[in-house]
Design an enzyme around this catalytic site. Sequence first.
Site, PDB file in Angstrom:
ATOM      1  N   ASN A  15       0.871  -1.184   0.000  1.00 27.97           N
ATOM      2  CA  ASN A  15       0.000   0.000   0.000  1.00 27.97           C
ATOM      3  C   ASN A  15       0.903   1.228   0.000  1.00 27.97           C
ATOM      4  O   ASN A  15       1.449   1.595   1.037  1.00 27.97           O
ATOM      5  CB  ASN A  15      -0.901  -0.017   1.245  1.00 27.97           C
ATOM      6  CG  ASN A  15      -1.757   1.234   1.335  1.00 27.97           C
ATOM      7  OD1 ASN A  15      -1.876   1.982   0.359  1.00 27.97           O
ATOM      8  ND2 ASN A  15      -2.364   1.464   2.492  1.00 27.97           N
ATOM      9  N   LYS A  17       0.103   4.199  -0.320  1.00 28.18           N
ATOM     10  CA  LYS A  17      -0.585   5.389   0.207  1.00 28.18           C
ATOM     11  C   LYS A  17      -0.369   6.557  -0.763  1.00 28.18           C
ATOM     12  O   LYS A  17      -0.289   6.321  -1.968  1.00 28.18           O
ATOM     13  CB  LYS A  17      -0.106   5.714   1.619  1.00 28.18           C
ATOM     14  CG  LYS A  17      -0.134   4.480   2.524  1.00 28.18           C
ATOM     15  CD  LYS A  17       0.002   4.796   3.969  1.00 28.18           C
ATOM     16  CE  LYS A  17       0.096   3.488   4.752  1.00 28.18           C
ATOM     17  NZ  LYS A  17      -0.052   3.654   6.165  1.00 28.18           N
ATOM     18  N   HIS A 101      -9.838   1.264   4.514  1.00 22.18           N
ATOM     19  CA  HIS A 101      -8.585   1.520   5.243  1.00 22.18           C
ATOM     20  C   HIS A 101      -8.849   2.564   6.325  1.00 22.18           C
ATOM     21  O   HIS A 101      -9.527   3.563   6.085  1.00 22.18           O
ATOM     22  CB  HIS A 101      -7.497   2.011   4.279  1.00 22.18           C
ATOM     23  CG  HIS A 101      -6.136   1.972   4.899  1.00 22.18           C
ATOM     24  ND1 HIS A 101      -5.738   2.884   5.847  1.00 22.18           N
ATOM     25  CD2 HIS A 101      -5.103   1.112   4.745  1.00 22.18           C
ATOM     26  CE1 HIS A 101      -4.497   2.589   6.241  1.00 22.18           C
ATOM     27  NE2 HIS A 101      -4.097   1.512   5.584  1.00 22.18           N
ATOM     28  N   GLU A 103      -7.157   4.877   7.563  1.00 21.95           N
ATOM     29  CA  GLU A 103      -6.772   6.273   7.282  1.00 21.95           C
ATOM     30  C   GLU A 103      -7.883   6.988   6.534  1.00 21.95           C
ATOM     31  O   GLU A 103      -8.080   8.195   6.694  1.00 21.95           O
ATOM     32  CB  GLU A 103      -5.450   6.307   6.487  1.00 21.95           C
ATOM     33  CG  GLU A 103      -4.259   5.998   7.376  1.00 21.95           C
ATOM     34  CD  GLU A 103      -3.005   5.575   6.615  1.00 21.95           C
ATOM     35  OE1 GLU A 103      -2.986   5.644   5.373  1.00 21.95           O
ATOM     36  OE2 GLU A 103      -2.046   5.167   7.296  1.00 21.95           O
ATOM     37  N   GLU A 173      -5.984  -4.944  10.641  1.00 20.35           N
ATOM     38  CA  GLU A 173      -5.031  -3.855  10.815  1.00 20.35           C
ATOM     39  C   GLU A 173      -5.355  -3.093  12.087  1.00 20.35           C
ATOM     40  O   GLU A 173      -6.178  -2.168  12.070  1.00 20.35           O
ATOM     41  CB  GLU A 173      -5.144  -2.867   9.650  1.00 20.35           C
ATOM     42  CG  GLU A 173      -4.880  -3.483   8.299  1.00 20.35           C
ATOM     43  CD  GLU A 173      -4.144  -2.509   7.406  1.00 20.35           C
ATOM     44  OE1 GLU A 173      -3.030  -2.829   7.023  1.00 20.35           O
ATOM     45  OE2 GLU A 173      -4.664  -1.421   7.139  1.00 20.35           O
ATOM     46  N   GLY A 179       1.658   2.447  10.747  1.00 18.79           N
ATOM     47  CA  GLY A 179       2.604   3.557  10.600  1.00 18.79           C
ATOM     48  C   GLY A 179       3.283   3.968  11.892  1.00 18.79           C
ATOM     49  O   GLY A 179       3.936   5.007  11.942  1.00 18.79           O
ATOM     50  N   SER A 218       2.707  -1.933  10.506  1.00 20.19           N
ATOM     51  CA  SER A 218       4.135  -1.929  10.798  1.00 20.19           C
ATOM     52  C   SER A 218       4.822  -3.267  10.534  1.00 20.19           C
ATOM     53  O   SER A 218       5.737  -3.659  11.265  1.00 20.19           O
ATOM     54  CB  SER A 218       4.386  -1.461  12.242  1.00 20.19           C
ATOM     55  OG  SER A 218       3.976  -0.112  12.388  1.00 20.19           O
TER      56      SER A 218
HETATM   57  C1  PEP Z   1      -1.136   0.188   5.832  1.00 22.35           C
HETATM   58  O1  PEP Z   1      -0.975   1.094   5.057  1.00 22.35           O
HETATM   59  O2  PEP Z   1      -2.169  -0.450   5.806  1.00 22.35           O
HETATM   60  C2  PEP Z   1      -0.085  -0.137   6.786  1.00 22.35           C
HETATM   61  C3  PEP Z   1      -0.209  -1.229   7.462  1.00 22.35           C
HETATM   62  O3  PEP Z   1       0.973   0.731   6.907  1.00 22.35           O
HETATM   63  P1  PEP Z   1       2.344   0.468   7.699  1.00 22.35           P
HETATM   64  O4  PEP Z   1       2.899  -0.836   7.173  1.00 22.35           O
HETATM   65  O5  PEP Z   1       3.199   1.630   7.344  1.00 22.35           O
HETATM   66  O6  PEP Z   1       2.007   0.387   9.137  1.00 22.35           O
END
Ligand code: PEP
Length: 260
Positions: A15, A17, A101, A103, A173, A179, A218
């Site tokens: 992803n 982003k 997601h 975010e 998640e 992040g 992460s």
């Molecule tokens: C994500 O974008 O869904 C994500 C898990 O980001 P990160 O790996 O940076 O935590």
Amino acid sequence: MIQTKNPAKKFVVANWKMHGNLKQNQALLEAYIQNLSNLKHTQVVVCTPYPYLAQLQSMLSNTDIAWGAQNMAKNEVGPFTGEVSAEMLRDFGCEYVIVGHSERATAYCESDENIAQKFMVAKQHGLTPILCVGETLIEREAGVMELVVGKQLDTIIKLYGAGAFADAIISYEPIWAIGTGLAATPEQARAIHKFIHNKIAALNIEAENRLKILYGGSVNPQNAVQLFQVENIDGGLVGKCSLNAKEFESICRAAELSVS
Ligand code: PEP
């Protein structure tokens, strides 16, 4: 339907982003193609911002790497300024789309109902939805993770039935892990993955057999090794580390190793 380019046991979804530009993407995709073309058990999927889907289509079409978008409209067509439909994603060869997601859910107040609609419209148009679910830190500290994740799944189950999860992907998640550099421990992930697995299996075993459940939050080359060994973890959704070709390759190799 999960239209895997190979019959993968594991999935690793990048992803990106809101990162990248044509030049950077080209270099990163060239590294992906070079590093990841000999995976036997792992389907790699890259999800970029909309404007770069044509670039993905042109660079990845003859590779084993699949691609998709990070969001889509719940409506199929019409006066929805700024939205992008499932059919438009299909025009650019997308096979996958991330829905819900956190975010987006947080910044744009997406309701579980909206997310459920996107999930179903994606399926109806031959896209594999990657549905994100997970709890906040406050919810984890209150011990209500299963209630929260269960409610997110229930919205889809109530509207469309548990059968809707056949050939779909759920990504667990935990919001506190995205992040932050603080991934869930294998034990924490194991518990929620088991909960999701059991919940769907109890309602529709066939759908559960055809469902993939990923972990996101992460994921890095170190923790991926343990996380991908956990029962019911079928791979990962990777944000930050997907922007680094070497780190992403190591994560994909951890997925590969967990199968072979
Ligand atoms: C994500 O974008 O869904 C994500 C898990 O980001 P990160 O790996 O940076 O935590």
